[in-house]
Write a protein that holds these residues in place. Structure first.
Motif, PDB file in Angstrom:
ATOM      1  N   TRP A 220       4.053  -8.484  17.245  1.00 43.77           N
ATOM      2  CA  TRP A 220       4.364  -8.408  15.817  1.00 43.77           C
ATOM      3  C   TRP A 220       5.705  -7.713  15.589  1.00 43.77           C
ATOM      4  O   TRP A 220       6.548  -8.187  14.824  1.00 43.77           O
ATOM      5  N   LEU A 221       5.920  -6.580  16.281  1.00 44.28           N
ATOM      6  CA  LEU A 221       7.171  -5.836  16.122  1.00 44.28           C
ATOM      7  C   LEU A 221       8.345  -6.675  16.610  1.00 44.28           C
ATOM      8  O   LEU A 221       9.394  -6.720  15.961  1.00 44.28           O
TER       9      LEU A 221
ATOM     10  N   ARG B 298       5.510  10.890  16.337  1.00 39.33           N
ATOM     11  CA  ARG B 298       4.173  11.389  16.043  1.00 39.33           C
ATOM     12  C   ARG B 298       3.623  10.731  14.786  1.00 39.33           C
ATOM     13  O   ARG B 298       4.234  10.793  13.727  1.00 39.33           O
ATOM     14  N   TYR B 299       2.450  10.144  14.927  1.00 40.34           N
ATOM     15  CA  TYR B 299       1.775   9.511  13.807  1.00 40.34           C
ATOM     16  C   TYR B 299       1.001  10.576  13.046  1.00 40.34           C
ATOM     17  O   TYR B 299       0.221  11.324  13.623  1.00 40.34           O
ATOM     18  N   ARG B 300       1.235  10.661  11.749  1.00 37.18           N
ATOM     19  CA  ARG B 300       0.603  11.698  10.933  1.00 37.18           C
ATOM     20  C   ARG B 300      -0.623  11.180  10.182  1.00 37.18           C
ATOM     21  O   ARG B 300      -1.104  11.809   9.261  1.00 37.18           O
ATOM     22  N   GLU B 301      -1.075  10.002  10.564  1.00 39.77           N
ATOM     23  CA  GLU B 301      -2.244   9.369   9.953  1.00 39.77           C
ATOM     24  C   GLU B 301      -2.061   9.153   8.459  1.00 39.77           C
ATOM     25  O   GLU B 301      -2.995   9.244   7.684  1.00 39.77           O
ATOM     26  N   GLU B 302      -0.813   8.890   8.078  1.00 37.12           N
ATOM     27  CA  GLU B 302      -0.498   8.523   6.700  1.00 37.12           C
ATOM     28  C   GLU B 302       0.017   7.089   6.743  1.00 37.12           C
ATOM     29  O   GLU B 302       0.954   6.784   7.440  1.00 37.12           O
ATOM     30  N   GLY B 303      -0.609   6.209   6.003  1.00 38.15           N
ATOM     31  CA  GLY B 303      -0.179   4.817   6.016  1.00 38.15           C
ATOM     32  C   GLY B 303      -0.702   4.094   7.244  1.00 38.15           C
ATOM     33  O   GLY B 303      -1.452   4.641   8.043  1.00 38.15           O
ATOM     34  N   ASP B 304      -0.275   2.848   7.376  1.00 36.28           N
ATOM     35  CA  ASP B 304      -0.789   2.071   8.489  1.00 36.28           C
ATOM     36  C   ASP B 304       0.102   2.200   9.712  1.00 36.28           C
ATOM     37  O   ASP B 304       1.271   2.540   9.631  1.00 36.28           O
ATOM     38  N   VAL B 305      -0.477   1.922  10.856  1.00 37.32           N
ATOM     39  CA  VAL B 305       0.232   2.060  12.125  1.00 37.32           C
ATOM     40  C   VAL B 305       1.375   1.054  12.208  1.00 37.32           C
ATOM     41  O   VAL B 305       2.452   1.379  12.708  1.00 37.32           O
ATOM     42  N   ALA B 306       1.169  -0.145  11.700  1.00 38.21           N
ATOM     43  CA  ALA B 306       2.230  -1.157  11.749  1.00 38.21           C
ATOM     44  C   ALA B 306       3.482  -0.664  11.006  1.00 38.21           C
ATOM     45  O   ALA B 306       4.597  -0.796  11.513  1.00 38.21           O
ATOM     46  N   GLY B 307       3.293  -0.081   9.839  1.00 38.01           N
ATOM     47  CA  GLY B 307       4.434   0.441   9.085  1.00 38.01           C
ATOM     48  C   GLY B 307       5.137   1.568   9.821  1.00 38.01           C
ATOM     49  O   GLY B 307       6.364   1.662   9.822  1.00 38.01           O
ATOM     50  N   TRP B 308       4.342   2.422  10.460  1.00 42.60           N
ATOM     51  CA  TRP B 308       4.904   3.525  11.237  1.00 42.60           C
ATOM     52  C   TRP B 308       5.719   3.000  12.414  1.00 42.60           C
ATOM     53  O   TRP B 308       6.841   3.441  12.647  1.00 42.60           O
ATOM     54  N   LEU B 309       5.169   2.024  13.140  1.00 39.46           N
ATOM     55  CA  LEU B 309       5.898   1.429  14.264  1.00 39.46           C
ATOM     56  C   LEU B 309       7.149   0.701  13.773  1.00 39.46           C
ATOM     57  O   LEU B 309       8.189   0.741  14.440  1.00 39.46           O
ATOM     58  N   TRP B 310       7.053   0.060  12.612  1.00 46.50           N
ATOM     59  CA  TRP B 310       8.226  -0.621  12.058  1.00 46.50           C
ATOM     60  C   TRP B 310       9.340   0.366  11.751  1.00 46.50           C
ATOM     61  O   TRP B 310      10.509   0.106  12.024  1.00 46.50           O
ATOM     62  N   ARG B 311       9.000   1.514  11.186  1.00 48.87           N
ATOM     63  CA  ARG B 311      10.035   2.525  10.898  1.00 48.87           C
ATOM     64  C   ARG B 311      10.717   2.976  12.187  1.00 48.87           C
ATOM     65  O   ARG B 311      11.941   3.112  12.232  1.00 48.87           O
ATOM     66  N   ILE B 312       9.935   3.221  13.219  1.00 49.23           N
ATOM     67  CA  ILE B 312      10.514   3.635  14.510  1.00 49.23           C
ATOM     68  C   ILE B 312      11.398   2.515  15.054  1.00 49.23           C
ATOM     69  O   ILE B 312      12.552   2.738  15.441  1.00 49.23           O
ATOM     70  N   GLY B 313      10.857   1.292  15.078  1.00 50.27           N
ATOM     71  CA  GLY B 313      11.596   0.160  15.631  1.00 50.27           C
ATOM     72  C   GLY B 313      12.862  -0.157  14.862  1.00 50.27           C
ATOM     73  O   GLY B 313      13.908  -0.433  15.466  1.00 50.27           O
TER      74      GLY B 313
END
Length: 180
Positions: free
Chosen positions: A33-34, A65-80
């Protein structure tokens, strides 16, 4: 038969225990997906693959570090997406260095950028820039002022690299005429 763990459970296992299986499961869920999302921003598959790897390495090494706010996909997208910008800027820096070295070899030739800079000192550059269409100004902003390569500017502006080159050429021509 194993139970499917949630994204949060996988991330907690990776962070707390360096659980390789949890990491592999997370990678299988989100890497394709990413990769697809990043390809929408960058046409170079090598750069995209490197960015996906760097993203997941940051997760594995605990730098992200994932802070358990929002979804994991969005978090990975921000990093990517941040890693992609970093990768493109890195290519841009190398490209600008090559251009600077090329200019040193050909000092007799005055570049369009040098003419524009001379216009800042001796002409009405601001007025000439205002008269350019927004499309031409955006290309000049990206390539001359921000120092992006044609490829980086194309990604940023969402247009093909050939269009970036054409608009840059038209903008430089119009500026030369306005400042002459």
């Amino acid at each position: 038969m194993s139970e499917t763990r949630s994204d949060g459970e996988l991330l907690r296992a990776v962070a707390a225990d360096a659980d390789r299986r949890a990491f592999e499961e997370l990678y299988r869920r989100y890497a394709p997906w990413l990769r697809a999302r990043l390809r929408g921003r960058c046409a170079d598959p090598g750069v995209v693959d490197d960015v996906v790897q760097e993203t997941f390495l940051a997760v594995w090494r605990g730098k992200a570090r994932y802070r358990e706010e929002g979804d994991v996909a969005g978090w990975l997208w921000r990093i990517g997406s941040r890693r992609l910008v970093d990768a493109l800027r890195g290519d841009g820096a190398r490209g600008r260095l090559r251009q600077a070295l090329a200019r040193l070899r050909h000092r007799d030739e005055v570049s369009a950028e040098e003419r524009v800079l001379a216009g800042v000192e001796h002409g009405d550059l601001a007025g000439a820039l205002v008269r350019l269409s927004p499309e031409l100004r955006a290309v000049l902003q990206a390539t001359v002022i921000d120092g992006l390569t044609t490829r980086e500017a194309a990604v940023l502006l969402g247009i093909p690299p050939g269009t970036v080159k054409t608009r840059a050429m038209r903008a430089r021509k119009q500026l030369r005429e306005a400042l002459a």
